[in-house]
Design an enzyme around this catalytic site. Structure first.
Site, PDB file in Angstrom:
ATOM      1  N   ASN A 183       0.866  -1.186   0.000  1.00 40.86           N
ATOM      2  CA  ASN A 183       0.000   0.000   0.000  1.00 40.86           C
ATOM      3  C   ASN A 183       0.898   1.230   0.000  1.00 40.86           C
ATOM      4  O   ASN A 183       1.477   1.575   1.024  1.00 40.86           O
ATOM      5  CB  ASN A 183      -0.897  -0.017   1.254  1.00 40.86           C
ATOM      6  CG  ASN A 183      -1.737   1.239   1.379  1.00 40.86           C
ATOM      7  OD1 ASN A 183      -1.890   1.990   0.401  1.00 40.86           O
ATOM      8  ND2 ASN A 183      -2.275   1.482   2.560  1.00 40.86           N
TER       9      ASN A 183
ATOM     10  N   LYS B 185       0.050   4.182  -0.242  1.00 44.96           N
ATOM     11  CA  LYS B 185      -0.652   5.356   0.318  1.00 44.96           C
ATOM     12  C   LYS B 185      -0.502   6.547  -0.634  1.00 44.96           C
ATOM     13  O   LYS B 185      -0.549   6.357  -1.842  1.00 44.96           O
ATOM     14  CB  LYS B 185      -0.127   5.675   1.715  1.00 44.96           C
ATOM     15  CG  LYS B 185      -0.050   4.454   2.626  1.00 44.96           C
ATOM     16  CD  LYS B 185       0.129   4.818   4.057  1.00 44.96           C
ATOM     17  CE  LYS B 185       0.395   3.565   4.865  1.00 44.96           C
ATOM     18  NZ  LYS B 185       0.117   3.723   6.261  1.00 44.96           N
TER      19      LYS B 185
ATOM     20  N   HIS C  54      -9.664   1.283   4.784  1.00 47.10           N
ATOM     21  CA  HIS C  54      -8.387   1.500   5.483  1.00 47.10           C
ATOM     22  C   HIS C  54      -8.608   2.506   6.615  1.00 47.10           C
ATOM     23  O   HIS C  54      -9.370   3.468   6.460  1.00 47.10           O
ATOM     24  CB  HIS C  54      -7.329   2.009   4.495  1.00 47.10           C
ATOM     25  CG  HIS C  54      -5.947   1.956   5.054  1.00 47.10           C
ATOM     26  ND1 HIS C  54      -5.491   2.874   5.969  1.00 47.10           N
ATOM     27  CD2 HIS C  54      -4.929   1.080   4.858  1.00 47.10           C
ATOM     28  CE1 HIS C  54      -4.243   2.566   6.303  1.00 47.10           C
ATOM     29  NE2 HIS C  54      -3.882   1.485   5.649  1.00 47.10           N
TER      30      HIS C  54
ATOM     31  N   GLU D  83      -6.929   4.860   7.621  1.00 49.28           N
ATOM     32  CA  GLU D  83      -6.624   6.259   7.285  1.00 49.28           C
ATOM     33  C   GLU D  83      -7.803   6.915   6.569  1.00 49.28           C
ATOM     34  O   GLU D  83      -8.040   8.116   6.710  1.00 49.28           O
ATOM     35  CB  GLU D  83      -5.331   6.323   6.447  1.00 49.28           C
ATOM     36  CG  GLU D  83      -4.115   6.053   7.337  1.00 49.28           C
ATOM     37  CD  GLU D  83      -2.890   5.522   6.622  1.00 49.28           C
ATOM     38  OE1 GLU D  83      -2.865   5.528   5.375  1.00 49.28           O
ATOM     39  OE2 GLU D  83      -1.962   5.085   7.321  1.00 49.28           O
TER      40      GLU D  83
ATOM     41  N   GLU E  49      -5.545  -4.820  10.817  1.00 51.37           N
ATOM     42  CA  GLU E  49      -4.563  -3.760  10.995  1.00 51.37           C
ATOM     43  C   GLU E  49      -4.880  -2.970  12.262  1.00 51.37           C
ATOM     44  O   GLU E  49      -5.661  -1.995  12.208  1.00 51.37           O
ATOM     45  CB  GLU E  49      -4.606  -2.809   9.801  1.00 51.37           C
ATOM     46  CG  GLU E  49      -4.292  -3.453   8.482  1.00 51.37           C
ATOM     47  CD  GLU E  49      -3.679  -2.442   7.522  1.00 51.37           C
ATOM     48  OE1 GLU E  49      -2.539  -2.655   7.114  1.00 51.37           O
ATOM     49  OE2 GLU E  49      -4.328  -1.435   7.217  1.00 51.37           O
TER      50      GLU E  49
ATOM     51  N   GLY F 192       2.217   2.374  10.820  1.00 50.16           N
ATOM     52  CA  GLY F 192       3.183   3.462  10.683  1.00 50.16           C
ATOM     53  C   GLY F 192       3.869   3.858  11.979  1.00 50.16           C
ATOM     54  O   GLY F 192       4.515   4.902  12.050  1.00 50.16           O
TER      55      GLY F 192
ATOM     56  N   SER G 205       3.267  -1.910  10.519  1.00 46.66           N
ATOM     57  CA  SER G 205       4.718  -1.851  10.744  1.00 46.66           C
ATOM     58  C   SER G 205       5.433  -3.156  10.388  1.00 46.66           C
ATOM     59  O   SER G 205       6.408  -3.529  11.054  1.00 46.66           O
ATOM     60  CB  SER G 205       5.031  -1.436  12.186  1.00 46.66           C
ATOM     61  OG  SER G 205       4.545  -0.134  12.434  1.00 46.66           O
TER      62      SER G 205
END
Ligand code: PEP
Length: 235
Positions: A8, A10, A89, A91, A160, A166, A197
């Site tokens: 990904n 991003k 996701h 985010e 996740e 991250g 991570s």
């Protein structure tokens, strides 16, 4: 079954030139025991030359065309060779306010179009601090609402934990295995990935477990050497 390793990118890299280079690096990876999926930002999809990897998108809209400014539909993605799509996701949930209801619409549209869905779920730190039972309850709600009205959907679920994304602080693999089994008990037949991570140093800790079907990799997928290390772990 092969492990599924999903990159990904991003909102990276910052230019088409850099994306071309990254695609070229990814094109050199040799994988026989893993399936690689690269999910670049929309504007770079057409630059990919997928041979040893498949192409994925980072999001999708639930309608197939029309007056939906800024959105991207399944047929558009498929016309560029996209086979996979990440939905929900954390985010997007955080920055764009995506709810489980929106996630549900997207999952339905993507599955109906024949795309392979990678549904992201995972709890935040506050929930996890209360223990695995609380984390499972949180994930269960995301699954129930994100997959509402779908009977036996065939899809990939990426677990996740938000606090692991991250942060450099990956989950404890024993807990991940427990969560993977829980997810499969809720969505039978799902391939369950771990994300948060993952790097070349810790990939084995997760991927050695048969319960974990692969990894969703963010930061480390932007560094060809790191990503290669993850693939090498599987191979
Ligand atoms: C992700 O973007 O889904 C992710 C897991 O990111 P990172 O690997 O950087 O934690």
């Amino acid at each position: 079954m092969k492990k599924l390793i999903v990159a990904n990118w991003k909102m990276n890299p910052d230019s088409a030139q850099a994306a071309k280079q990254l695609f070229a690096d990814m094109g050199k990876l040799k994988a026989s025991k893993s399936e690689i999926v690269i999910c670049p930002p929309f504007p770079y999809l057409h630059l990919a030359k997928p041979k040893n990897y498949a192409l994925g998108a980072q999001d999708i809209f639930w309608e197939s065309k029309g007056a939906f400014t800024g959105e991207v539909a399944a047929p558009m993605l498929q016309s560029l060779g996209v086979q996979y799509v990440i939905i929900g996701h954390s985010e997007r949930r955080k920055w764009v306010g995506e709810t489980d209801e929106v996630v549900n619409r997207k999952v339905k549209a993507a599955l109906a179009a024949g795309l392979k869905v990678i549904l992201c779920v995972g709890e935040d730190a506050e929930v996890r601090d209360k223990g695995m039972t609380a984390a499972k309850r949180f994930v269960d709600k995301e699954l129930r609402e994100g997959l509402a009205d779908l009977k036996n959907p065939s899809l990939i679920v990426a677990y996740e934990p938000i606090w692991a994304i991250g942060s450099g602080r990956a989950d404890n693999p024993t807990d991940t295995v427990e969560m993977a089994e829980f997810i499969r008990s809720r969505v039978s037949g799902a391939r369950v990935l771990y994300g948060g991570s993952v790097n070349s140093g810790n990939a084995k800790d997760f991927l050695q477990h048969p319960e974990i079907d692969g990894a969703l990799v963010g930061g480390a997928s932007l560094r060809a050497y790191e990503f290669k290390g993850i693939i090498t772990t599987v191979e």
